[in-house]
Design an enzyme around this catalytic site. Structure first.
Site: not given
Length: 246
Positions: A154, A63
């Site tokens: 993250y 992706v």
């Protein structure tokens, strides 16, 4: 609840994505299982769905690759005619303290977690606008809300997903498309299995409910947001974290 709906779930070969795919199928949706490198696991998810009487297909795509996402969406629309539900779940971690974090680890996490979410929405939103309908659910994280030491990349990626969610909700609302985010806390998956017992105990001490969540806790919320019952909910970030974000 989701009969005659087509759902694309990214990163659906394991963990939370696997549970989301299975749950949406149980609710009646035909699920497209996106995966990147784990075809065997993706096949297992497909078999599990079909064994339960559901419908599923596989689509390999990284992706983070803009052109590959465009090709994936075009192929799915060609085959299915429409996509009603998009769940952006694909995500990775490359944890380290900021002073030790490698540039490639920062880039890799942002490219999958944030740019990957942008890529799928960018290419699929045109079809949803034509349909004048659609449900987009982005998987963020409690780390994107509270921050977390050792997860600068993250946490930044998941905070970015929240900003993207709110912006897309504003852009797409006039055509009946809802965009929401789910922010899990600590969930029992392969990603948390590697944590030491000491770290797990310390994490549980921060959770009012005193335990890690289950993948089904996240999947059930996604299924609700994907359903007609959530038609008047958009631009929201819903924490499923046992109370960490109180």
């Amino acid at each position: 609840m989701l009969e005659n709906k087509i759902a694309l779930v990214t990163g659906a070969s394991r963990g939370i994505g696997r549970e989301i795919a299975i749950t949406l199928a149980k609710e009646g949706a035909e699920v497209i299982i996106n995966y990147n490198g784990s075809q065997e696991r993706a096949e297992e998810v497909k078999q599990t769905i079909e064994a339960g009487g559901g419908k599923a297909s596989l689509f390999q795509c990284n992706v983070s690759d803009f052109a590959a996402c465009e090709a994936m969406v075009k192929e799915i629309i060609k085959e299915q005619g429409h996509v009603d539900i998009l769940v952006n779940n694909a995500g990775i971690t490359r944890d380290n303290l900021i002073m030790k974090m490698k540039e490639e680890d920062f880039d890799a996490v942002l490219n999958i977690n944030l740019k990957g979410t942008f890529n799928t929405i960018r290419h699929l939103s045109r079809q949803m606008l034509k349909q004048r309908s659609g449900k987009i659910i982005n998987i963020s994280s409690v780390s994107g809300i509270l921050g977390n030491a050792g997860q600068a990349n993250y946490a930044a990626s998941k905070a970015g997903v929240i900003g993207l969610t709110k912006t897309m909700a504003r852009e797409l609302a006039s055509r009946g498309i809802t965009v929401n985010a789910v922010a899990p806390g600590f969930v029992d998956t392969e990603m948390t299995e590697v944590l030491s017992q000491q770290v797990k105990e310390s994490a549980c001490a921060q959770i009012p409910l005193g335990r890690f969540g289950k993948p089904s806790d996240i999947a059930n919320m996604v299924a609700y947001l994907a359903s007609d019952k959530a038609d008047y909910i958009t631009g929201q970030v819903i924490s499923v974290d046992g109370g960490m974000n109180i």
